[in-house]
Motif scaffolding. Structure first.
Motif, PDB file in Angstrom:
ATOM      1  N   PRO A   1       0.836  -1.211   0.000  1.00 15.62           N
ATOM      2  CA  PRO A   1       0.000   0.000   0.000  1.00 15.62           C
ATOM      3  C   PRO A   1       0.869   1.259   0.000  1.00 15.62           C
ATOM      4  O   PRO A   1       1.943   1.283   0.605  1.00 15.62           O
ATOM      5  N   LYS A   2       0.399   2.286  -0.675  1.00 17.70           N
ATOM      6  CA  LYS A   2       1.168   3.527  -0.805  1.00 17.70           C
ATOM      7  C   LYS A   2       0.899   4.444   0.381  1.00 17.70           C
ATOM      8  O   LYS A   2      -0.231   4.847   0.634  1.00 17.70           O
ATOM      9  N   GLY A   3       1.946   4.779   1.114  1.00 22.02           N
ATOM     10  CA  GLY A   3       1.792   5.655   2.260  1.00 22.02           C
ATOM     11  C   GLY A   3       1.476   7.083   1.855  1.00 22.02           C
ATOM     12  O   GLY A   3       2.017   7.599   0.872  1.00 22.02           O
ATOM     13  N   ARG A   4       0.582   7.723   2.611  1.00 20.60           N
ATOM     14  CA  ARG A   4       0.226   9.112   2.389  1.00 20.60           C
ATOM     15  C   ARG A   4       0.521   9.906   3.655  1.00 20.60           C
ATOM     16  O   ARG A   4       0.465   9.359   4.763  1.00 20.60           O
ATOM     17  N   PRO A   5       0.819  11.198   3.521  1.00 19.80           N
ATOM     18  CA  PRO A   5       1.091  12.017   4.724  1.00 19.80           C
ATOM     19  C   PRO A   5      -0.129  12.080   5.633  1.00 19.80           C
ATOM     20  O   PRO A   5      -1.271  12.048   5.174  1.00 19.80           O
ATOM     21  N   SER A   6       0.126  12.167   6.927  1.00 19.01           N
ATOM     22  CA  SER A   6      -0.948  12.305   7.911  1.00 19.01           C
ATOM     23  C   SER A   6      -0.473  13.222   9.027  1.00 19.01           C
ATOM     24  O   SER A   6       0.727  13.431   9.220  1.00 19.01           O
ATOM     25  N   ALA A   7      -1.420  13.775   9.760  1.00 21.80           N
ATOM     26  CA  ALA A   7      -1.111  14.677  10.875  1.00 21.80           C
ATOM     27  C   ALA A   7      -1.437  13.996  12.196  1.00 21.80           C
ATOM     28  O   ALA A   7      -2.245  13.061  12.258  1.00 21.80           O
ATOM     29  N   TYR A   8      -0.800  14.455  13.250  1.00 24.61           N
ATOM     30  CA  TYR A   8      -1.066  13.933  14.590  1.00 24.61           C
ATOM     31  C   TYR A   8      -0.955  15.072  15.598  1.00 24.61           C
ATOM     32  O   TYR A   8      -0.337  16.117  15.329  1.00 24.61           O
ATOM     33  N   ALA A   9      -1.546  14.874  16.763  1.00 27.93           N
ATOM     34  CA  ALA A   9      -1.487  15.893  17.818  1.00 27.93           C
ATOM     35  C   ALA A   9      -1.668  15.227  19.173  1.00 27.93           C
ATOM     36  O   ALA A   9      -2.432  14.258  19.310  1.00 27.93           O
ATOM     37  N   ARG A  10      -0.943  15.749  20.150  1.00 20.62           N
ATOM     38  CA  ARG A  10      -1.071  15.304  21.539  1.00 20.62           C
ATOM     39  C   ARG A  10      -1.165  16.523  22.433  1.00 20.62           C
ATOM     40  O   ARG A  10      -0.467  17.518  22.221  1.00 20.62           O
ATOM     41  N   VAL A  11      -2.001  16.427  23.444  1.00 24.92           N
ATOM     42  CA  VAL A  11      -2.111  17.474  24.454  1.00 24.92           C
ATOM     43  C   VAL A  11      -1.871  16.827  25.808  1.00 24.92           C
ATOM     44  O   VAL A  11      -2.516  15.824  26.144  1.00 24.92           O
ATOM     45  N   GLY A  12      -0.931  17.374  26.573  1.00 28.07           N
ATOM     46  CA  GLY A  12      -0.609  16.818  27.878  1.00 28.07           C
ATOM     47  C   GLY A  12      -0.800  17.829  28.982  1.00 28.07           C
ATOM     48  O   GLY A  12      -0.611  19.036  28.794  1.00 28.07           O
ATOM     49  N   PHE A  13      -1.175  17.327  30.159  1.00 26.30           N
ATOM     50  CA  PHE A  13      -1.360  18.180  31.332  1.00 26.30           C
ATOM     51  C   PHE A  13      -0.687  17.515  32.522  1.00 26.30           C
ATOM     52  O   PHE A  13      -0.957  16.349  32.831  1.00 26.30           O
ATOM     53  N   ARG A  14       0.204  18.253  33.192  1.00 29.13           N
ATOM     54  CA  ARG A  14       0.922  17.719  34.342  1.00 29.13           C
ATOM     55  C   ARG A  14       0.012  17.756  35.565  1.00 29.13           C
ATOM     56  O   ARG A  14      -0.364  18.811  36.063  1.00 29.13           O
ATOM     57  N   VAL A  15      -0.371  16.572  36.035  1.00 33.60           N
ATOM     58  CA  VAL A  15      -1.262  16.458  37.191  1.00 33.60           C
ATOM     59  C   VAL A  15      -0.478  16.605  38.486  1.00 33.60           C
ATOM     60  O   VAL A  15      -0.879  17.336  39.396  1.00 33.60           O
ATOM     61  N   LEU A  16       0.644  15.903  38.587  1.00 30.10           N
ATOM     62  CA  LEU A  16       1.579  15.991  39.701  1.00 30.10           C
ATOM     63  C   LEU A  16       2.969  16.182  39.130  1.00 30.10           C
ATOM     64  O   LEU A  16       3.159  16.187  37.913  1.00 30.10           O
ATOM     65  N   ASP A  17       3.973  16.327  39.984  1.00 35.81           N
ATOM     66  CA  ASP A  17       5.333  16.542  39.487  1.00 35.81           C
ATOM     67  C   ASP A  17       5.774  15.444  38.532  1.00 35.81           C
ATOM     68  O   ASP A  17       6.451  15.709  37.531  1.00 35.81           O
ATOM     69  N   ALA A  18       5.411  14.190  38.831  1.00 35.53           N
ATOM     70  CA  ALA A  18       5.874  13.069  38.014  1.00 35.53           C
ATOM     71  C   ALA A  18       4.765  12.415  37.206  1.00 35.53           C
ATOM     72  O   ALA A  18       5.021  11.446  36.494  1.00 35.53           O
ATOM     73  N   VAL A  19       3.549  12.930  37.282  1.00 31.28           N
ATOM     74  CA  VAL A  19       2.410  12.297  36.619  1.00 31.28           C
ATOM     75  C   VAL A  19       1.739  13.286  35.679  1.00 31.28           C
ATOM     76  O   VAL A  19       1.470  14.427  36.049  1.00 31.28           O
ATOM     77  N   SER A  20       1.473  12.845  34.450  1.00 28.81           N
ATOM     78  CA  SER A  20       0.759  13.681  33.485  1.00 28.81           C
ATOM     79  C   SER A  20      -0.300  12.848  32.773  1.00 28.81           C
ATOM     80  O   SER A  20      -0.188  11.623  32.673  1.00 28.81           O
ATOM     81  N   ALA A  21      -1.335  13.512  32.315  1.00 33.56           N
ATOM     82  CA  ALA A  21      -2.391  12.890  31.506  1.00 33.56           C
ATOM     83  C   ALA A  21      -2.287  13.424  30.089  1.00 33.56           C
ATOM     84  O   ALA A  21      -2.017  14.611  29.886  1.00 33.56           O
ATOM     85  N   GLN A  22      -2.484  12.547  29.108  1.00 32.68           N
ATOM     86  CA  GLN A  22      -2.345  12.945  27.704  1.00 32.68           C
ATOM     87  C   GLN A  22      -3.521  12.449  26.887  1.00 32.68           C
ATOM     88  O   GLN A  22      -4.000  11.323  27.083  1.00 32.68           O
ATOM     89  N   ALA A  23      -3.973  13.287  25.972  1.00 32.70           N
ATOM     90  CA  ALA A  23      -4.964  12.908  24.964  1.00 32.70           C
ATOM     91  C   ALA A  23      -4.326  13.089  23.595  1.00 32.70           C
ATOM     92  O   ALA A  23      -3.558  14.036  23.385  1.00 32.70           O
ATOM     93  N   TYR A  24      -4.626  12.197  22.657  1.00 27.02           N
ATOM     94  CA  TYR A  24      -3.938  12.271  21.368  1.00 27.02           C
ATOM     95  C   TYR A  24      -4.803  11.739  20.231  1.00 27.02           C
ATOM     96  O   TYR A  24      -5.753  10.975  20.437  1.00 27.02           O
ATOM     97  N   VAL A  25      -4.433  12.177  19.030  1.00 26.63           N
ATOM     98  CA  VAL A  25      -5.005  11.680  17.779  1.00 26.63           C
ATOM     99  C   VAL A  25      -3.835  11.336  16.868  1.00 26.63           C
ATOM    100  O   VAL A  25      -2.915  12.146  16.687  1.00 26.63           O
ATOM    101  N   ASP A  26      -3.843  10.144  16.291  1.00 28.32           N
ATOM    102  CA  ASP A  26      -2.741   9.692  15.438  1.00 28.32           C
ATOM    103  C   ASP A  26      -3.312   8.748  14.395  1.00 28.32           C
ATOM    104  O   ASP A  26      -4.522   8.493  14.362  1.00 28.32           O
TER     105      ASP A  26
END
Length: 251
Positions: free
Chosen positions: A186-211
């Motif tokens: 199959p022929k690969g085509r360009p695609s976009a991606y994005a992630r948004v992260g939020f630091r909950v604690l000093d060592a812990v973060s939550a992330q949402a993403y589209v890929d």
């Protein structure tokens, strides 16, 4: 898969002693796979469990190396048609299991902005039934930015583009009674991606993403079965979209 995971864990633990930041992430994502088929569209949708190990080199230099090791597994719903009767509706379940490995080079532009480029590979198996199995190998590059918002230092964005330079699909055609098993490309085509992260604690973060990925149709290939005329097979144009959530712990 277990051996790969153990080797990755040992490598990352070793690199921690050598001055790298280690992160461990776990979460779930929704897979949506669509094939451009006629008269019925093939569509798969469902949840995957994910686990990611990663390290980023600690250094005073503006250039830093990083590595990402990701694993995923799950069952999804299949809606489409039968392989040799594309006018008949079919439903069922497909199993996905795979791993993504990627190396990155990050460059610090400002205290709140990094740009990066990287190269990686994604390998997954897709099992659709007792005899139907597909194994994908995808080589890709990524180019993007990581930006921390000026007034919200605990919030960051990672976005960019992904470019596929190699795709190999093993459709295991011999399992379906064919005499040959040529790989599909199959022929690969360009695609976009994005992630948004939020630091909950000093060592812990939550992330949402589209890929995901976008593929054009593979060139057709001719195969034969005993006592039947030659058949032409190909992988239709396909889109893979992933929408996920994960928690990350930094060591």
């Amino acid at each position: 898969m277990g051996r790969i995971l153990a080797m990755a864990a040992l490598a990352l633990l070793g690199s921690s002693r050598a001055g790298a930041q280690i992160t461990l992430s776990a979460g779930f994502e929704t897979l949506h796979w669509v094939e451009d088929t006629r008269p019925r569209k093939v569509e798969e949708r469902g949840p995957l469990a994910t686990l990611e190990l990663a390290w980023t080199r600690r250094t005073a230099s503006p250039l830093r190396l990083a590595y990402r090791s990701r694993y995923y597994y799950g069952w999804v719903d299949y809606h489409g048609s039968y392989l040799f009767a594309d006018d008949q509706a079919a439903t069922g379940n497909s199993r996905y299991v795979g791993t993504e490995q990627a190396g990155l080079l990050l460059a610090r532009v400002t205290s709140a902005l990094d740009v990066y480029g990287g190269i990686g590979g994604d390998w997954w198996g897709r099992t659709l039934g007792a005899n139907e199995r597909e194994d994908f190998t995808v080589g890709f590059t990524r180019f993007g930015i990581i930006a921390t918002l000026p007034r919200v230092e605990s919030l960051w964005i990672d976005a960019g583009g992904k470019f596929v330079f190699k795709t190999i699909e093993d459709a295991h055609l011999r399992n379906l009674g064919f005499d040959q098993n040529p790989f599909l490309h199959p022929k690969g085509r360009p695609s976009a991606y994005a992630r948004v992260g939020f630091r909950v604690l000093d060592a812990v973060s939550a992330q949402a993403y589209v890929d995901g990925y976008r593929f054009g149709a593979s060139p057709p290939v001719e195969v034969t079965r005993p006592g039947q005329p030659p058949s032409v097979v190909h992988q239709p144009a396909s889109d893979l979209r992933l929408v996920g959530l994960k928690l990350t712990y930094a060591f």
